[in-house]
Motif scaffolding. Sequence first.
Motif, PDB file in Angstrom:
ATOM      1  N   THR A  46       0.814  -1.221   0.000  1.00  0.00           N
ATOM      2  CA  THR A  46       0.000   0.000   0.000  1.00  0.00           C
ATOM      3  C   THR A  46       0.844   1.266   0.000  1.00  0.00           C
ATOM      4  OG1 THR A  46      -0.121  -0.036   2.421  1.00  0.00           O
ATOM      5  CG2 THR A  46      -1.877  -1.170   1.209  1.00  0.00           C
ATOM      6  N   ARG A  47       2.131   1.139  -0.273  1.00  0.00           N
ATOM      7  CA  ARG A  47       3.015   2.313  -0.274  1.00  0.00           C
ATOM      8  C   ARG A  47       2.598   3.290  -1.359  1.00  0.00           C
ATOM      9  NH1 ARG A  47       5.101  -1.453  -3.484  1.00  0.00           N
ATOM     10  NH2 ARG A  47       6.378  -0.876  -5.302  1.00  0.00           N
ATOM     11  N   ARG A  48       2.962   4.545  -1.182  1.00  0.00           N
ATOM     12  CA  ARG A  48       2.689   5.549  -2.212  1.00  0.00           C
ATOM     13  C   ARG A  48       3.839   5.520  -3.204  1.00  0.00           C
ATOM     14  NH1 ARG A  48      -1.095   8.861  -2.292  1.00  0.00           N
ATOM     15  NH2 ARG A  48      -1.489   8.723  -0.056  1.00  0.00           N
ATOM     16  N   ARG A  49       3.557   5.045  -4.391  1.00  0.00           N
ATOM     17  CA  ARG A  49       4.611   4.776  -5.365  1.00  0.00           C
ATOM     18  C   ARG A  49       5.192   6.035  -5.995  1.00  0.00           C
ATOM     19  NH1 ARG A  49       1.252   0.641  -4.953  1.00  0.00           N
ATOM     20  NH2 ARG A  49       2.023  -1.503  -5.241  1.00  0.00           N
ATOM     21  N   SER A 122       7.050  12.261   9.243  1.00  0.00           N
ATOM     22  CA  SER A 122       5.904  12.610   8.408  1.00  0.00           C
ATOM     23  C   SER A 122       6.079  12.044   7.003  1.00  0.00           C
ATOM     24  CB  SER A 122       5.733  14.126   8.331  1.00  0.00           C
ATOM     25  OG  SER A 122       5.244  14.647   9.537  1.00  0.00           O
ATOM     26  N   ARG A 123       7.289  12.138   6.493  1.00  0.00           N
ATOM     27  CA  ARG A 123       7.577  11.624   5.158  1.00  0.00           C
ATOM     28  C   ARG A 123       7.474  10.098   5.136  1.00  0.00           C
ATOM     29  NH1 ARG A 123       9.810  15.064   1.778  1.00  0.00           N
ATOM     30  NH2 ARG A 123      11.101  13.519   0.722  1.00  0.00           N
ATOM     31  N   LEU A 124       7.869   9.467   6.265  1.00  0.00           N
ATOM     32  CA  LEU A 124       7.736   8.017   6.360  1.00  0.00           C
ATOM     33  C   LEU A 124       6.266   7.616   6.328  1.00  0.00           C
ATOM     34  CD1 LEU A 124       9.239   5.304   6.814  1.00  0.00           C
ATOM     35  CD2 LEU A 124       8.901   5.672   9.268  1.00  0.00           C
ATOM     36  N   PHE A 125       5.412   8.333   7.068  1.00  0.00           N
ATOM     37  CA  PHE A 125       3.973   8.064   7.058  1.00  0.00           C
ATOM     38  C   PHE A 125       3.396   8.272   5.666  1.00  0.00           C
ATOM     39  CE2 PHE A 125       3.600   9.180  11.810  1.00  0.00           C
ATOM     40  CZ  PHE A 125       3.737   7.852  12.152  1.00  0.00           C
ATOM     41  N   GLN A 126       3.869   9.326   4.978  1.00  0.00           N
ATOM     42  CA  GLN A 126       3.337   9.616   3.657  1.00  0.00           C
ATOM     43  C   GLN A 126       3.725   8.540   2.656  1.00  0.00           C
ATOM     44  OE1 GLN A 126       1.187  11.551   2.672  1.00  0.00           O
ATOM     45  NE2 GLN A 126       1.428  11.890   0.486  1.00  0.00           N
ATOM     46  N   LYS A 127       4.925   7.999   2.806  1.00  0.00           N
ATOM     47  CA  LYS A 127       5.374   6.934   1.901  1.00  0.00           C
ATOM     48  C   LYS A 127       4.650   5.634   2.211  1.00  0.00           C
ATOM     49  CE  LYS A 127       7.977   4.859  -1.162  1.00  0.00           C
ATOM     50  NZ  LYS A 127       7.826   5.153  -2.610  1.00  0.00           N
ATOM     51  N   PRO A 129       1.492   4.923   4.207  1.00  0.00           N
ATOM     52  CA  PRO A 129       0.322   5.364   4.989  1.00  0.00           C
ATOM     53  C   PRO A 129      -0.332   4.257   5.804  1.00  0.00           C
ATOM     54  CG  PRO A 129      -0.205   5.276   2.643  1.00  0.00           C
ATOM     55  CD  PRO A 129       1.268   5.101   2.759  1.00  0.00           C
ATOM     56  N   PHE A 130      -0.063   2.990   5.466  1.00  0.00           N
ATOM     57  CA  PHE A 130      -0.653   1.895   6.234  1.00  0.00           C
ATOM     58  C   PHE A 130      -0.095   1.847   7.650  1.00  0.00           C
ATOM     59  CE2 PHE A 130      -1.288  -2.592   7.467  1.00  0.00           C
ATOM     60  CZ  PHE A 130      -2.663  -2.683   7.250  1.00  0.00           C
ATOM     61  N   PRO A 395      -0.767  11.266   7.007  1.00  0.00           N
ATOM     62  CA  PRO A 395      -0.686  11.082   5.557  1.00  0.00           C
ATOM     63  C   PRO A 395      -2.051  10.958   4.907  1.00  0.00           C
ATOM     64  CG  PRO A 395      -0.282   9.009   6.645  1.00  0.00           C
ATOM     65  CD  PRO A 395      -0.375  10.043   7.739  1.00  0.00           C
ATOM     66  N   VAL A 396      -2.084  11.249   3.638  1.00  0.00           N
ATOM     67  CA  VAL A 396      -3.282  10.993   2.849  1.00  0.00           C
ATOM     68  C   VAL A 396      -3.309   9.507   2.523  1.00  0.00           C
ATOM     69  CG1 VAL A 396      -4.476  11.472   0.688  1.00  0.00           C
ATOM     70  CG2 VAL A 396      -3.250  13.301   1.877  1.00  0.00           C
ATOM     71  N   PRO A 397      -4.397   8.800   2.781  1.00  0.00           N
ATOM     72  CA  PRO A 397      -4.452   7.349   2.525  1.00  0.00           C
ATOM     73  C   PRO A 397      -4.211   7.028   1.058  1.00  0.00           C
ATOM     74  CG  PRO A 397      -6.296   8.057   3.888  1.00  0.00           C
ATOM     75  CD  PRO A 397      -5.648   9.300   3.375  1.00  0.00           C
ATOM     76  N   SER A 398      -3.614   5.877   0.814  1.00  0.00           N
ATOM     77  CA  SER A 398      -3.354   5.454  -0.567  1.00  0.00           C
ATOM     78  C   SER A 398      -4.449   4.540  -1.100  1.00  0.00           C
ATOM     79  CB  SER A 398      -2.005   4.723  -0.638  1.00  0.00           C
ATOM     80  OG  SER A 398      -2.022   3.547   0.160  1.00  0.00           O
ATOM     81  N   THR A 399      -5.485   4.284  -0.314  1.00  0.00           N
ATOM     82  CA  THR A 399      -6.555   3.381  -0.729  1.00  0.00           C
ATOM     83  C   THR A 399      -7.201   3.864  -2.031  1.00  0.00           C
ATOM     84  OG1 THR A 399      -7.021   2.981   1.588  1.00  0.00           O
ATOM     85  CG2 THR A 399      -8.661   2.224   0.015  1.00  0.00           C
ATOM     86  N   GLY A 400      -7.243   2.991  -3.010  1.00  0.00           N
ATOM     87  CA  GLY A 400      -7.891   3.314  -4.278  1.00  0.00           C
ATOM     88  C   GLY A 400      -7.018   4.053  -5.263  1.00  0.00           C
ATOM     89  N   ASP A 401      -5.792   4.448  -4.873  1.00  0.00           N
ATOM     90  CA  ASP A 401      -4.944   5.243  -5.763  1.00  0.00           C
ATOM     91  C   ASP A 401      -4.644   4.521  -7.068  1.00  0.00           C
ATOM     92  OD1 ASP A 401      -4.868   7.310  -4.035  1.00  0.00           O
ATOM     93  OD2 ASP A 401      -2.732   7.176  -3.547  1.00  0.00           O
TER      94      ASP A 401
END
Length: 410
Positions: A46-49, A122-127, A129-130, A395-401
């Motif tokens: 679920t990482r933000r790619r 914060s950057r770790l959470f953003q990368k 988000p799970f 972070p903004v969730p990555s669900t559905g991205d």
Amino acid sequence: MVEELKVNATVLAEYPEWTAKPEIKLPSWGEAVMFVTILFGGMFLTRRRNFRLFTRKGQYRSILDQTPRSSQSDEEQSFEFDTDTDDALLTHEKYPSKTRTCFGLFTVHTPNTTRFRNHPHSRLFQKFPFLVEMLYWLLNYLFYRMTTVLSNKLFAGIGIWTAAQNHALSILTFEHLNPLFPVRELDLQQWFMHGHQDLLTFLDRFYALIHIPGSMAFIVWYYYVAPSHATFAIVRRTMTLTNFMAFVTFVFFPVMPPRLLPKEYGFLDTVHMENAASLWQTGKHVNSLAAMPSMHFGYSFVIGCTLIYHSGVFRSRFEKFETRKGAFWKVVYVSLGILYPSMILLTIIATANHYWLDAMVAFVYCCIAFVANKVFYVLLPLEDLLLWIIRAEKPVPSTGDRFHAKGGRI
């Protein structure tokens, strides 16, 4: 009535010798590895790619730079920034406070954590988000651990085990007098013991290994495939609220599972008889007197309902980017949605870990939690304060991205 529930020596003697061949037991470290693999595998999945964890100063720009965030889920319960321009200019506020409106009843102003978006954590959470979901479930576990301590203090006078046994016998008496429970737990277990022990051995392993790893795997899977984080959050809040209602019950109404009742009641602890107990069922971190309600069934019921919802069979409207599934996947999701909770129900009764009433109460709790799950919105100001304390931006969730980017199919 209690005497009628006891099994006489003749019936006990009819129990056949345990002849089933035990399945291969997964070692404790193997269970821990499986659990860690699920969680960290979920983080990676679920990482933000499109987000770089490390970048040069001044080159950083991400979704977090959008203030307020346009992709926020409704779980965040949309907040407004103070819009008094004159005041903002006078105080030279670059990051005006958030305004949280709770159920339209009152307004709370909380710190704006956007200023912390460049901080390493914060950057770790953003990368990943799970990580936020993992922290939520860690809090759930901490509350669960408190149930044993509080319940022991509450029933210190008569003793927690005496109280739990009395409550268990009251449940058996209630079921014995109620036509809603035509099949006794003991009768079901005896059926497996007489000629179906291999099946019972399978259920022992199923009970030991599926609840925690299976539930967490579901959370990872649905975080990844849900059409939106708002939909995922409803499921997560429902499970969490069910947890909290169950925790309160564990404290004030401890119940001894059938397998721990005195031998004269006839129940066998088959899971421990063949040394099939899981890492999650032993040790000081486990509340052995938390049979009511059955969270095994509660979780499985929510998971089953989610799978049926995800199939789209009973829906005429779909979310953005979501399309109808083919007949094959409809059958798969609906079948799993029915079979999984049914299998869990059979397992918890046959292995003498729960009573029928435990599952019934869990079902009621799940329904209440689904209807009232938005009650957690009142905790959002506390979340804002916690983020402020640790100097982090959520972070903004990555669900559905992955579907939104492709305009694809779910």
